[in-house]
Design an enzyme around this catalytic site. Sequence first.
Site, PDB file in Angstrom:
ATOM      1  N   ASP A   8       0.879  -1.161   0.000  1.00  0.00           N
ATOM      2  CA  ASP A   8       0.000   0.000   0.000  1.00  0.00           C
ATOM      3  C   ASP A   8       0.927   1.224   0.000  1.00  0.00           C
ATOM      4  OD1 ASP A   8      -2.209   1.791   0.525  1.00  0.00           O
ATOM      5  OD2 ASP A   8      -1.476   1.858   2.593  1.00  0.00           O
ATOM      6  N   ASP A  10      -0.133   5.164   0.709  1.00  0.00           N
ATOM      7  CA  ASP A  10      -0.415   6.223   1.688  1.00  0.00           C
ATOM      8  C   ASP A  10      -0.515   5.653   3.098  1.00  0.00           C
ATOM      9  OD1 ASP A  10      -0.661   8.564  -0.035  1.00  0.00           O
ATOM     10  OD2 ASP A  10      -2.296   7.440  -0.932  1.00  0.00           O
ATOM     11  N   GLY A  51     -10.191   7.603  -1.605  1.00  0.00           N
ATOM     12  CA  GLY A  51     -10.253   8.309  -2.881  1.00  0.00           C
ATOM     13  C   GLY A  51     -10.460   9.791  -2.633  1.00  0.00           C
ATOM     14  N   GLY A  52      -9.578  10.614  -3.200  1.00  0.00           N
ATOM     15  CA  GLY A  52      -9.634  12.047  -2.949  1.00  0.00           C
ATOM     16  C   GLY A  52     -10.898  12.711  -3.483  1.00  0.00           C
ATOM     17  N   THR A 121      -2.679   0.650  -4.692  1.00  0.00           N
ATOM     18  CA  THR A 121      -3.129   1.849  -3.970  1.00  0.00           C
ATOM     19  C   THR A 121      -4.401   2.426  -4.570  1.00  0.00           C
ATOM     20  OG1 THR A 121      -2.503   4.121  -3.376  1.00  0.00           O
ATOM     21  CG2 THR A 121      -1.549   3.266  -5.381  1.00  0.00           C
ATOM     22  N   ASP A 182      -1.790  -0.034   6.229  1.00  0.00           N
ATOM     23  CA  ASP A 182      -1.839   0.760   7.468  1.00  0.00           C
ATOM     24  C   ASP A 182      -3.264   1.057   7.915  1.00  0.00           C
ATOM     25  OD1 ASP A 182      -2.228   2.614   5.209  1.00  0.00           O
ATOM     26  OD2 ASP A 182      -2.349   4.099   6.807  1.00  0.00           O
TER      27      ASP A 182
HETATM   28  C1  XBP Z   1      -5.179   6.491   0.156  1.00  0.00           C
HETATM   29  C2  XBP Z   1      -6.388   7.211  -0.269  1.00  0.00           C
HETATM   30  C3  XBP Z   1      -6.244   8.305  -1.234  1.00  0.00           C
HETATM   31  C4  XBP Z   1      -5.487   9.518  -0.720  1.00  0.00           C
HETATM   32  C5  XBP Z   1      -5.663  10.679  -1.645  1.00  0.00           C
HETATM   33  O1  XBP Z   1      -5.281   5.136  -0.153  1.00  0.00           O
HETATM   34  O2  XBP Z   1      -7.474   6.913   0.160  1.00  0.00           O
HETATM   35  O3  XBP Z   1      -7.509   8.713  -1.589  1.00  0.00           O
HETATM   36  O4  XBP Z   1      -5.966   9.924   0.536  1.00  0.00           O
HETATM   37  O5  XBP Z   1      -5.277  10.380  -2.921  1.00  0.00           O
HETATM   38  P1  XBP Z   1      -4.063   4.083  -0.042  1.00  0.00           P
HETATM   39  P2  XBP Z   1      -6.174  10.782  -4.174  1.00  0.00           P
HETATM   40  O6  XBP Z   1      -3.612   4.059   1.410  1.00  0.00           O
HETATM   41  O7  XBP Z   1      -4.688   2.797  -0.458  1.00  0.00           O
HETATM   42  O8  XBP Z   1      -2.960   4.494  -0.965  1.00  0.00           O
HETATM   43  O9  XBP Z   1      -6.570  12.194  -3.981  1.00  0.00           O
HETATM   44  O10 XBP Z   1      -5.294  10.568  -5.378  1.00  0.00           O
HETATM   45  O11 XBP Z   1      -7.364   9.858  -4.168  1.00  0.00           O
HETATM   46 MG    MG Z   2      -2.924   3.336   3.315  1.00  0.00          MG
END
Ligand code: XBP
Ligand code: MG
Length: 240
Positions: A8, A10, A51-52, A121, A182
């Site tokens: 993953d 983020d 998702g942002g 991700t 995480d």
């Molecule tokens: C992280 C998310 C993302 C980010 C923002 O998911 O949920 O939406 O917060 O990125 P992961 P975007 O931990 O699975 O990577 O704005 O590009 O969605």
């Molecule tokens: Mg994450």
Amino acid sequence: MLRALIWDVDGTVAETERDGHRVAFNHAFAEAGLPWTWDVDEYAELLEVTGGRERILAYMRRRSDAPAGEAEREALARQLHPRKNAFYAELVAQGGIAVRPGVLRLMDECRAEGVAQAIATTTSRANVEALFASLLGSDWQTRFAAVVCAEDAPAKKPDPQAYRLALQRMGVLPQEAFALEDSPNGLKAARAAGIACGVTRSAYFTDARFEGAAWLRNDLVAPPPVTLALIRSAVSGLGG
Ligand code: XBP
Ligand code: MG
């Protein structure tokens, strides 16, 4: 047998949410003249939506100063989201986000031992590119057999789509892979794809419950450090 480690991004590779995405969302709101600010505490709740663009839409549903119609909200979210990602890329390029401890060591260990690596991700590809170019250098893609981002897997975690696609692209079975996550939604996504998953808690999920994790730790270095030997024993212990 362990053939692949799926990362993953983020929260797992770097503490991107609090110090990166959240800050970038606020810049995008300010640039658009919107009086919206996501503070550290409120963002914890907002993270329940992955998702942002989806997160902006969910926020608008609770704001009386957001456009009333669904189509206008969608249009505003589609305008704000790429700007947010541009601010995020700038922030990351300036070195604003550090890699979490133990991540690079484990990536190097995989490379040395011939364990394939993938990214699964729900973040946009542009964010992954900006982050990994900053952390690993411009040839970062050579380290990964598959890089699955939001554009490839539009069904966001906890949906297993991103993990299934990563397995498919690598030609690896779920029981031959191990995921690192995480968040509860990330763990659910990996488990729903049939993949064993270890969790390193990030800033926003210190008190979350992680049922079904192969192991749960604060990071990859707390003694004993997470090594491929430790991951292999978790995979074989689960019958993989
Ligand atoms: C992280 C998310 C993302 C980010 C923002 O998911 O949920 O939406 O917060 O990125 P992961 P975007 O931990 O699975 O990577 O704005 O590009 O969605
Ligand atoms: Mg994450």
